[in-house]
Design a protein around this motif. Structure first.
Motif, PDB file in Angstrom:
ATOM      1  N   ASP A 133      -1.855   4.486  14.301  1.00 52.74           N
ATOM      2  CA  ASP A 133      -1.102   3.682  15.276  1.00 52.74           C
ATOM      3  C   ASP A 133      -0.179   2.648  14.616  1.00 52.74           C
ATOM      4  O   ASP A 133       0.803   2.230  15.219  1.00 52.74           O
ATOM      5  CB  ASP A 133      -2.068   2.954  16.218  1.00 52.74           C
ATOM      6  CG  ASP A 133      -2.754   3.939  17.162  1.00 52.74           C
ATOM      7  OD1 ASP A 133      -3.404   4.868  16.650  1.00 52.74           O
ATOM      8  OD2 ASP A 133      -2.618   3.801  18.387  1.00 52.74           O
ATOM      9  N   GLY A 134      -0.541   2.233  13.419  1.00 49.78           N
ATOM     10  CA  GLY A 134       0.302   1.293  12.683  1.00 49.78           C
ATOM     11  C   GLY A 134       0.174  -0.155  13.102  1.00 49.78           C
ATOM     12  O   GLY A 134       0.833  -1.039  12.541  1.00 49.78           O
ATOM     13  N   ASP A 135      -0.663  -0.425  14.109  1.00 49.42           N
ATOM     14  CA  ASP A 135      -0.828  -1.817  14.544  1.00 49.42           C
ATOM     15  C   ASP A 135      -1.945  -2.494  13.739  1.00 49.42           C
ATOM     16  O   ASP A 135      -2.640  -1.846  12.953  1.00 49.42           O
ATOM     17  CB  ASP A 135      -1.118  -1.879  16.054  1.00 49.42           C
ATOM     18  CG  ASP A 135      -2.379  -1.127  16.424  1.00 49.42           C
ATOM     19  OD1 ASP A 135      -2.783  -0.212  15.662  1.00 49.42           O
ATOM     20  OD2 ASP A 135      -2.990  -1.435  17.461  1.00 49.42           O
ATOM     21  N   LEU A 136      -2.098  -3.804  13.960  1.00 49.29           N
ATOM     22  CA  LEU A 136      -3.075  -4.564  13.166  1.00 49.29           C
ATOM     23  C   LEU A 136      -4.294  -4.953  13.993  1.00 49.29           C
ATOM     24  O   LEU A 136      -4.188  -5.183  15.209  1.00 49.29           O
ATOM     25  CB  LEU A 136      -2.423  -5.849  12.625  1.00 49.29           C
ATOM     26  CG  LEU A 136      -1.791  -5.698  11.237  1.00 49.29           C
ATOM     27  CD1 LEU A 136      -0.434  -5.051  11.342  1.00 49.29           C
ATOM     28  CD2 LEU A 136      -1.716  -7.035  10.547  1.00 49.29           C
ATOM     29  N   ALA A 137      -5.415  -5.082  13.321  1.00 43.96           N
ATOM     30  CA  ALA A 137      -6.634  -5.579  13.967  1.00 43.96           C
ATOM     31  C   ALA A 137      -6.464  -7.072  14.253  1.00 43.96           C
ATOM     32  O   ALA A 137      -5.700  -7.756  13.554  1.00 43.96           O
ATOM     33  CB  ALA A 137      -7.821  -5.364  13.037  1.00 43.96           C
ATOM     34  N   PRO A 138      -7.187  -7.591  15.246  1.00 48.16           N
ATOM     35  CA  PRO A 138      -7.154  -9.042  15.494  1.00 48.16           C
ATOM     36  C   PRO A 138      -8.003  -9.752  14.437  1.00 48.16           C
ATOM     37  O   PRO A 138      -9.151 -10.145  14.685  1.00 48.16           O
ATOM     38  CB  PRO A 138      -7.763  -9.162  16.893  1.00 48.16           C
ATOM     39  CG  PRO A 138      -8.652  -7.965  17.036  1.00 48.16           C
ATOM     40  CD  PRO A 138      -8.062  -6.874  16.193  1.00 48.16           C
ATOM     41  N   ALA A 169      -6.459  -0.062   3.905  1.00 49.17           N
ATOM     42  CA  ALA A 169      -5.817   1.083   3.244  1.00 49.17           C
ATOM     43  C   ALA A 169      -4.295   1.061   3.413  1.00 49.17           C
ATOM     44  O   ALA A 169      -3.549   1.367   2.485  1.00 49.17           O
ATOM     45  CB  ALA A 169      -6.381   2.386   3.793  1.00 49.17           C
ATOM     46  N   HIS A 170      -3.833   0.691   4.598  1.00 50.50           N
ATOM     47  CA  HIS A 170      -2.395   0.803   4.890  1.00 50.50           C
ATOM     48  C   HIS A 170      -1.640  -0.527   4.839  1.00 50.50           C
ATOM     49  O   HIS A 170      -0.434  -0.552   5.060  1.00 50.50           O
ATOM     50  CB  HIS A 170      -2.191   1.462   6.258  1.00 50.50           C
ATOM     51  CG  HIS A 170      -2.724   2.853   6.297  1.00 50.50           C
ATOM     52  ND1 HIS A 170      -2.015   3.940   5.846  1.00 50.50           N
ATOM     53  CD2 HIS A 170      -3.934   3.330   6.687  1.00 50.50           C
ATOM     54  CE1 HIS A 170      -2.754   5.034   5.974  1.00 50.50           C
ATOM     55  NE2 HIS A 170      -3.921   4.688   6.486  1.00 50.50           N
ATOM     56  N   GLY A 171      -2.352  -1.621   4.583  1.00 51.34           N
ATOM     57  CA  GLY A 171      -1.668  -2.914   4.514  1.00 51.34           C
ATOM     58  C   GLY A 171      -1.453  -3.374   3.085  1.00 51.34           C
ATOM     59  O   GLY A 171      -0.496  -4.099   2.777  1.00 51.34           O
ATOM     60  N   ALA A 181      -0.419  -8.601  -1.019  1.00 46.76           N
ATOM     61  CA  ALA A 181      -1.887  -8.637  -1.144  1.00 46.76           C
ATOM     62  C   ALA A 181      -2.601  -8.153   0.111  1.00 46.76           C
ATOM     63  O   ALA A 181      -3.835  -8.131   0.144  1.00 46.76           O
ATOM     64  CB  ALA A 181      -2.350 -10.044  -1.523  1.00 46.76           C
ATOM     65  N   GLY A 182      -1.851  -7.760   1.137  1.00 51.36           N
ATOM     66  CA  GLY A 182      -2.474  -7.087   2.274  1.00 51.36           C
ATOM     67  C   GLY A 182      -2.554  -7.916   3.535  1.00 51.36           C
ATOM     68  O   GLY A 182      -2.162  -9.084   3.581  1.00 51.36           O
ATOM     69  N   CYS A 183      -3.094  -7.275   4.586  1.00 51.35           N
ATOM     70  CA  CYS A 183      -3.096  -7.924   5.901  1.00 51.35           C
ATOM     71  C   CYS A 183      -4.050  -9.110   5.962  1.00 51.35           C
ATOM     72  O   CYS A 183      -3.815 -10.060   6.713  1.00 51.35           O
ATOM     73  CB  CYS A 183      -3.419  -6.907   6.991  1.00 51.35           C
ATOM     74  SG  CYS A 183      -5.094  -6.271   6.947  1.00 51.35           S
ATOM     75  N   LEU A 227      -5.837   3.221  -3.182  1.00 52.60           N
ATOM     76  CA  LEU A 227      -4.818   3.245  -4.232  1.00 52.60           C
ATOM     77  C   LEU A 227      -3.857   4.430  -4.073  1.00 52.60           C
ATOM     78  O   LEU A 227      -2.860   4.521  -4.762  1.00 52.60           O
ATOM     79  CB  LEU A 227      -5.505   3.301  -5.605  1.00 52.60           C
ATOM     80  CG  LEU A 227      -6.624   2.251  -5.794  1.00 52.60           C
ATOM     81  CD1 LEU A 227      -7.362   2.465  -7.116  1.00 52.60           C
ATOM     82  CD2 LEU A 227      -6.049   0.835  -5.724  1.00 52.60           C
ATOM     83  N   GLY A 228      -4.171   5.308  -3.129  1.00 47.70           N
ATOM     84  CA  GLY A 228      -3.371   6.521  -2.951  1.00 47.70           C
ATOM     85  C   GLY A 228      -2.256   6.361  -1.935  1.00 47.70           C
ATOM     86  O   GLY A 228      -1.569   7.331  -1.609  1.00 47.70           O
ATOM     87  N   LYS A 229      -2.082   5.153  -1.430  1.00 50.39           N
ATOM     88  CA  LYS A 229      -1.033   4.982  -0.419  1.00 50.39           C
ATOM     89  C   LYS A 229       0.092   4.134  -1.041  1.00 50.39           C
ATOM     90  O   LYS A 229       0.840   4.657  -1.841  1.00 50.39           O
ATOM     91  CB  LYS A 229      -1.667   4.402   0.838  1.00 50.39           C
ATOM     92  CG  LYS A 229      -2.806   5.349   1.317  1.00 50.39           C
ATOM     93  CD  LYS A 229      -3.381   4.979   2.616  1.00 50.39           C
ATOM     94  CE  LYS A 229      -4.692   5.694   2.944  1.00 50.39           C
ATOM     95  NZ  LYS A 229      -4.744   7.132   2.776  1.00 50.39           N
ATOM     96  N   ALA A 230       0.180   2.835  -0.726  1.00 50.84           N
ATOM     97  CA  ALA A 230       1.324   2.078  -1.260  1.00 50.84           C
ATOM     98  C   ALA A 230       1.329   2.048  -2.791  1.00 50.84           C
ATOM     99  O   ALA A 230       2.390   1.898  -3.402  1.00 50.84           O
ATOM    100  CB  ALA A 230       1.313   0.663  -0.705  1.00 50.84           C
ATOM    101  N   LEU A 231       0.165   2.168  -3.434  1.00 49.84           N
ATOM    102  CA  LEU A 231       0.157   2.094  -4.892  1.00 49.84           C
ATOM    103  C   LEU A 231       0.544   3.427  -5.549  1.00 49.84           C
ATOM    104  O   LEU A 231       0.743   3.482  -6.759  1.00 49.84           O
ATOM    105  CB  LEU A 231      -1.193   1.597  -5.401  1.00 49.84           C
ATOM    106  CG  LEU A 231      -1.475   0.127  -5.066  1.00 49.84           C
ATOM    107  CD1 LEU A 231      -2.793  -0.326  -5.644  1.00 49.84           C
ATOM    108  CD2 LEU A 231      -0.378  -0.796  -5.570  1.00 49.84           C
ATOM    109  N   GLY A 232       0.574   4.471  -4.773  1.00 49.58           N
ATOM    110  CA  GLY A 232       1.130   5.733  -5.271  1.00 49.58           C
ATOM    111  C   GLY A 232       0.248   6.508  -6.239  1.00 49.58           C
ATOM    112  O   GLY A 232       0.709   7.468  -6.853  1.00 49.58           O
ATOM    113  N   THR A 233      -1.024   6.122  -6.411  1.00 51.00           N
ATOM    114  CA  THR A 233      -1.888   6.877  -7.346  1.00 51.00           C
ATOM    115  C   THR A 233      -3.025   7.521  -6.546  1.00 51.00           C
ATOM    116  O   THR A 233      -2.769   8.332  -5.668  1.00 51.00           O
ATOM    117  CB  THR A 233      -2.398   5.970  -8.481  1.00 51.00           C
ATOM    118  OG1 THR A 233      -3.163   4.879  -7.954  1.00 51.00           O
ATOM    119  CG2 THR A 233      -1.241   5.434  -9.292  1.00 51.00           C
TER     120      THR A 233
END
Ligand SMILES: Cc1ncc(COP(=O)(O)O)c(C=O)c1O
Length: 400
Positions: free
Chosen positions: A186-191, A211-213, A222-224, A242-248
């Motif tokens: 969904d791409g939204d954030l937790a409260p 994982a996605h922030g 440094a994330g959400c 590490l397999g998402k924004a960090l690309g590994t």
């Protein structure tokens, strides 16, 4: 005499068949990447808008050099689990750098995010304990509660009051409160602030899976949790992949030393598995430096997200509200989503249709993801292709 038990192969075949009949069969495709955003699939060159390489680091020369240098020096495999002799100085350095980046005391590596979530939850919870989770949490978090034998109670998406009710229903039970930071479909954030307050008020340990922030949100990426200004007392356990924004590839859990050292003792997915290749840790260290220090990538990504949302709004496309690189376009039934993905492919774009059971019935979607490696022109071309592809499909069913 032959026992009357059911045989597994035909049962599995029946389930596959049912999935095929429902138009929900999943299929892999082999990609040959051309550059950071384009790949050849079955002989066709496509612009990819569905990877999780949010910062465009997966093909970055600094990472390729780091992995090559390290494998020249130490070989490829780690040769053992980390508690035997697989824990390399690259892993140790990476753990220290991840802890420092996320403002936590200690970090512990896992080979994948799925394994991190299974292991962390299984290490903490026992039968009879309570695990309270957002309904849309990632499968690995839900599976972790099952593996631990804990009582899993889910609350409506992003509803902190719902979480409070679930926690209050068993005030005697030891409890873990768990949420995705950025929701993967969904791409939204937790409260986050409300969950942190609730965790403290209810004496429930809070685990946020970012994982996605990570790399995308917050000061220096440094994330959400960092973006929300929450420290390790407020959010004691932070999982990052590490397999998402960090690309590994790989993952970690970070938090207070006492908790992380305890998890290292009991997390079966950390203990009973071969440690990740040391050169991969070397590449991730290079990725971390870029993700932390190269704000220009985040700024470009932010500008692309704004451009895409603005264009989509002008075209009347049904995007879910999201300020992250995950921009889901809700289409409803699985057949419409599959048809849309196919139409986009004919126009040169690779975007996967996400269908049940990954998302709830009636909420099939295109999960469009943006990367800092994309150009403005590519985003504009995608908008044009979406407009062209969706118009003929059932007269835009969401508008009727
Ligand atoms: C929220 C979330 N947590 C964990 C994972 C699993 O991470 P990995 O792919 O490293 O196993 C994913 C996606 O894959 C995810 O979206």
């Amino acid at each position: 005499m032959t026992p009357a038990r059911p045989t597994l192969a035909p049962r599995l075949a029946q389930r596959v068949d049912a999935r095929r009949q429902a138009g929900l069969l999943r299929q892999r495709q082999a990609l040959q990447w051309l550059d950071a955003t384009r790949a050849v699939v079955e002989g066709q060159s496509l612009t990819v808008f569905c990877s999780n390489d949010y910062l465009g680091l997966a093909r970055e020369p600094a990472l390729i050099e780091a992995i090559a240098r390290s494998s020249d020096a130490v070989g490829v495999g780690s040769t053992a689990s980390s508690l035997i002799c697989g824990h390399h100085h690259e892993h140790a350095a990476l753990e220290e750098e991840l802890a420092a980046w996320t403002g936590r005391e200690r970090a512990l590596l896992f080979s994948t995010g799925y394994m991190a979530n299974l292991g962390v939850i299984q290490a903490l919870l026992q039968r009879g304990d309570l695990c309270v989770q957002d309904k849309l949490n990632h499968a690995s978090l839900l599976d972790g509660a099952q593996l631990a034998g804990a009582t899993l109670k889910r609350y409506p998406h992003a509803d902190a009051a719902g979480a409070a009710r679930q926690l209050a229903s068993q005030p005697e039970a030891a409890a873990l409160l768990v949420s995705d930071g950025v929701f993967s479909m969904d791409g939204d954030l937790a409260p986050l602030a409300q969950l942190a307050e609730l965790g403290q008020a209810q004496r429930a340990l809070l685990l946020i899976d970012d994982a996605h922030g990570l790399g995308v949100l917050g000061p220096h990426g440094a994330g959400c949790v960092a973006e929300a200004g929450l420290n390790q007392t407020q959010v004691p356990l932070l999982v990052g992949t590490l397999g998402k924004a960090l690309g590994t590839a790989g993952a970690f859990v970070a938090g207070p030393a006492e908790l992380i050292d305890g998890i290292a003792q009991f997390a079966r997915t950390h203990i009973y598995t071969t440690a990740a290749p040391p050169p991969l840790a070397a590449a991730t260290r290079a990725a971390l430096r870029l993700a932390r220090d190269d704000d220009a990538r985040r700024e470009h990504l932010g500008a692309l997200i704004a451009r895409f949302r603005h264009g989509a709004a002008q075209l009347g496309l049904p995007l879910l509200p999201s300020r992250t690189p995950i921009q889901p376009l809700l289409l409803g039934d699985a057949a419409t989503a599959t048809q849309a993905a196919l139409a986009l492919r004919q126009r040169g774009f690779l975007i996967s249709a996400i269908r049940p059971p990954t998302v709830p019935m009636g909420q099939a979607r295109l999960r469009i993801t943006l990367s800092a490696a994309h150009s403005e022109a590519q985003v504009d071309q995608l908008l044009q292709a979406l407009d062209d592809s969706l118009t003929p499909i059932a007269q835009r069913p969401w508008q009727t």
